[in-house]
Design a protein around this motif. Structure first.
Motif, short mmCIF file in Angstrom:
data_model
loop_
_atom_site.label_atom_id
_atom_site.label_comp_id
_atom_site.label_asym_id
_atom_site.label_seq_id
_atom_site.Cartn_x
_atom_site.Cartn_y
_atom_site.Cartn_z
N MET A 126 11.29 4.75 0.07
CA MET A 126 10.04 4.02 0.25
C MET A 126 10.18 2.99 1.38
O MET A 126 9.20 2.71 2.09
N THR A 132 4.04 4.94 -13.87
CA THR A 132 3.98 4.42 -12.50
C THR A 132 2.61 4.66 -11.85
O THR A 132 2.42 4.28 -10.69
N VAL A 133 1.69 5.25 -12.57
CA VAL A 133 0.32 5.40 -12.04
C VAL A 133 -0.29 4.02 -11.76
O VAL A 133 -1.16 3.88 -10.89
N ASN A 137 1.09 1.70 -10.20
CA ASN A 137 1.39 1.43 -8.80
C ASN A 137 0.41 2.14 -7.88
O ASN A 137 0.03 1.60 -6.83
N ILE A 138 0.01 3.34 -8.27
CA ILE A 138 -0.97 4.08 -7.46
C ILE A 138 -2.32 3.36 -7.47
O ILE A 138 -2.98 3.22 -6.44
N PHE A 192 0.82 -1.21 0.00
CA PHE A 192 0.00 0.00 0.00
C PHE A 192 0.86 1.27 0.00
O PHE A 192 0.84 2.04 -0.95
N VAL A 193 1.67 1.47 1.02
CA VAL A 193 2.44 2.71 1.13
C VAL A 193 3.65 2.77 0.19
O VAL A 193 3.82 3.75 -0.54
N ALA A 240 5.96 5.65 -6.92
CA ALA A 240 5.29 6.29 -8.05
C ALA A 240 5.73 7.74 -8.22
O ALA A 240 5.77 8.28 -9.33
N MET A 241 6.09 8.39 -7.10
CA MET A 241 6.53 9.78 -7.17
C MET A 241 8.01 9.91 -7.48
O MET A 241 8.44 10.83 -8.16
N SER A 268 -2.08 0.37 -5.31
CA SER A 268 -2.09 0.78 -3.90
C SER A 268 -3.50 1.08 -3.43
O SER A 268 -3.89 0.69 -2.32
N ILE A 269 -4.28 1.76 -4.26
CA ILE A 269 -5.67 2.07 -3.90
C ILE A 269 -6.49 0.79 -3.77
O ILE A 269 -7.31 0.64 -2.85
N LEU A 305 3.18 3.94 -3.44
CA LEU A 305 2.86 5.36 -3.58
C LEU A 305 4.14 6.20 -3.60
O LEU A 305 4.27 7.14 -4.39
#
Length: 657
Positions: A367, A397-398, A400-401, A116-117, A123-124, A404-405, A120
């Motif tokens: 991370m 890398t979206v 991965n977001i 989860f974390v 991705a940044m 995560s959601i 994110l």
């Protein structure tokens, strides 16, 4: 050779382009250039030159936070592709996260937290478009093997969990430090053969460990070597549960079948990707309706609902086991880096874009630091999840977001559904994933191409399987360093010969048509000359000269007179190397031989000039090419023969008396 000296001045007037000595550079400027090339070979700050301060600030943020660079150009079309890929890898992340957490002797929910974390954060900060973030099997096994020796995860689960978070924190610090200090090249010291053997050995050990779940055993050894595992299995034959074994074999067959089908039909990659989650659902439904948990089939049990609780207060900096936590963090971080960067580069090459290894290290490090403070353990970019992400059509890398959601929704709403998930299904998922890591085809290819690399691979594999994961890692690193030392300390040298009807000179052992030049030996040195190989090169050159003298003495009328050292591959030289060349010259002088140099590089010429070696050998005996050096030797040899004939013909009988 006395006659040759008479012709030195005569030949020096022949018009050949001489090797020039580069202009001297200040030491600090040279040092700065070398450091920059080592730490900043890609010159990441070239965009900052001649820019206003505000622009530099903007470029700096975009450099360190890549999402700021590409996010303004993000489109709805890209999002459609990424959301499909994200949902697909989420279906794989949930069962894998739970499974690998068990492999690390952690509560299953920690595996979900770890998906989860960290994704994110990556991705940044990450520079790879396709890398999917999550926990992986080998570092999970390493954590259990190393920390489990000092703290039993079942007897003292709280302390064990604290040590895992602490190890993850230091793993992140180590990874980020390598990235900030631009020391990413250190990971490259692990060769492909080493990583192949280590990963295959670790995968074998992981598969053996899962026999506990397949056979439904309650007690099992904490050792990872094959002898201890097999002993633990066969001393508990009376406790094997056939129900668990049958269920495990059925699900394992299903997983392998779907993977084989997806491999044969790449369009249906999603079948293999969905298989683990399908297995979890089917296994849970089966156990729920048959009450198999009452007949020896172990289940996950209660999973805590909710997203990651903070864990920064759980970091055990004052624990008596801090040293082993730091050691575990460093060791596992290296393996995670090697796997994550290798996977990222592989898919970047396929899609023809570049990733920055140092940026990746910073992203991995941050991370894991953040993850250790939010109830996560070590994560990286696993190959299986990344391959699914790529095949699902991910663009950025979206994905991965999105994953995560999806995991967040699972944590908030769906965790009670995993209560009846049988552990044997998780064991089957792990075995199925690990069988794909055991790459015997690559090992066979190593045997065909390079026997030493094969030996390195097998040594690493045996170290893991028959020793421990730590022993295997030590063997792997030692074999890699030994290979480097062998390359440096025992460089290749060979004799060159002339290819007929050309001015090309090649290795006479490789080219059957290449012939040696009468009176001349051409020795190619295929390495920089350092203190580590100077003595060996001196002895090897001496042996080449001995062999050539014997050969030319028996096969030609002209004895060996000239030694040409081909320096085209000698990129650098130190003082020990210069001393070696001086000894070669003294040895050649004692044999009445002349030493010539062909095509020395600029760095070599500078050091030879400063050491006065050029004055000792003579500038007229240094040439741009081997061909020019050979022509010089032939000119003198032929003129010597001509002069000798003139002297012989001018001698009368009276003179001879």
């Amino acid at each position: 050779m006395g006659i040759n000296a008479d012709f030195d001045d005569q030949y020096s007037h022949h018009h050949y382009q001489r090797v020039e000595i580069p202009p001297p550079k200040p030491f600090l400027k040279t040092l700065k250039s070398n450091v920059k090339e080592t730490l900043f070979p890609d010159d990441p700050f070239r965009k900052f030159k001649n820019q206003p301060f505000s622009k530099k600030i903007s470029l700096g943020f975009k450099y360190f936070v890549p999402i700021l660079d590409w996010a303004p150009r993000y489109t709805l079309q890209l999002f459609k592709a990424d959301i499909i890929a994200g949902i697909t890898i989420a279906s794989l992340a949930v069962p894998q996260g739970i499974s690998y957490a068990g492999l690390a002797s952690l509560p299953p929910v920690i595996g979900l937290y770890s998906s989860f974390v960290p994704p994110l954060i990556y991705a940044m900060l990450g520079s790879s478009k396709h890398l999917a973030i999550g926990n992986v099997a080998v570092p999970s096994l390493l954590i259990s093997a190393m920390l489990g020796k000092v703290v039993n995860p079942h007897e003292n689960p709280k302390l064990y969990l604290q040590l895992v978070f602490t190890a993850t924190f230091f793993a992140g610090v180590f990874q980020a430090s390598l990235g900030f200090l631009r020391l990413g090249f250190i990971v490259d010291f692990l060769s492909h053969a080493t990583i192949l053997g280590f990963m295959s050995g670790a995968a074998t050990v992981v598969c053996l460990q899962q026999l506990k779940g397949i056979l439904g055993l309650l007690h099992f050894t904490h050792q990872t070597d094959i002898v201890s595992v097999m002993t633990s299995i066969f001393t508990q034959i009376h406790q094997w549960r056939w129900e668990s074994g049958v269920l495990g074999c059925c699900f394992l067959f299903f997983l392998l079948l779907t993977r084989y089908f997806s491999k044969m039909k790449p369009k249906f990659f999603w079948i293999s990707a969905m298989a683990p989650l399908t297995s979890v659902i089917l296994g849970s439904v089966l156990v729920y309706f048959t009450h198999a948990e009452k007949n020896g089939v172990q289940v996950i049990g209660h999973l805590k609902k909710g997203i990651n609780p903070p864990s920064y207060s759980e970091l055990a900096f004052s624990s008596q086991y801090l040293a082993i936590a730091i050691k575990t963090g460093v060791v596992t971080s290296i393996i995670a880096l090697a796997e994550g960067i290798a996977v990222g580069r592989s898919f970047a090459i396929i899609e023809n874009y570049d990733i920055d290894g140092n940026k990746e290290m910073i992203a991995f490090g941050l991370m894991n630091i953040v993850g250790s403070c939010t109830s996560c353990y070590l994560t990286t970019g696993p190959f299986s999840r990344t391959a699914v992400n790529y095949n699902a059509g991910c663009k950025t890398t979206v994905s991965n977001i999105v994953m995560s959601i999806a995991v967040m929704i699972t944590l908030l709403l769906l965790t009670p559904l995993f209560h009846y998930t049988p552990l044997v299904v998780l064991s089957s998922i792990i075995i199925s994933a690990m069988l794909g890591i055991i790459d015997y085809n690559s090992a066979i290819q190593l045997w065909k191409v390079d026997k030493y690399d094969f030996f390195v691979c097998i040594s690493s594999y045996i170290g893991v399987v028959f020793g421990s994961v730590e022993v295997g890692l030590i063997v792997a690193v030692a074999m890699s360093l030994l290979r480097i030392l062998l390359f440096v300390a025992r460089p290749k040298t060979f004799v060159l010969g002339k290819i007929p009807n050309s001015m090309t000179y090649r290795n006479i052992e490789q080219y059957s048509t290449a012939s040696s030049v009468p009176g001349v030996i051409i020795i190619h040195i295929d390495s920089p000359i350092y203190f580590a190989n100077a003595s060996y090169l001196r002895e090897r050159i001496s042996r080449w000269i001995d062999e050539e003298e014997e050969k030319q003495r028996t096969s030609t009328e002209i004895e060996l007179q000239y030694v040409i050292l081909d320096m085209s591959a000698v990129g650098n030289i130190d003082t020990s190397g210069i001393s070696m060349l001086e000894e070669v010259k003294r040895n050649a002088d004692r044999r009445c031989l002349k030493v010539l140099l062909a095509n020395p590089g600029g760095e070599v010429m500078k050091k030879l000039d400063k050491s006065n070696y050029i004055d000792k050998i003579g500038k007229e005996w240094i040439y741009l090419t081997i061909g020019e050096a050979v022509n010089a030797c032939n000119y003198i040899i032929h003129n010597c023969k001509f002069q000798s004939k003139r002297i012989d013909s001018s001698v009368t009988p009276d003179d001879s008396v």
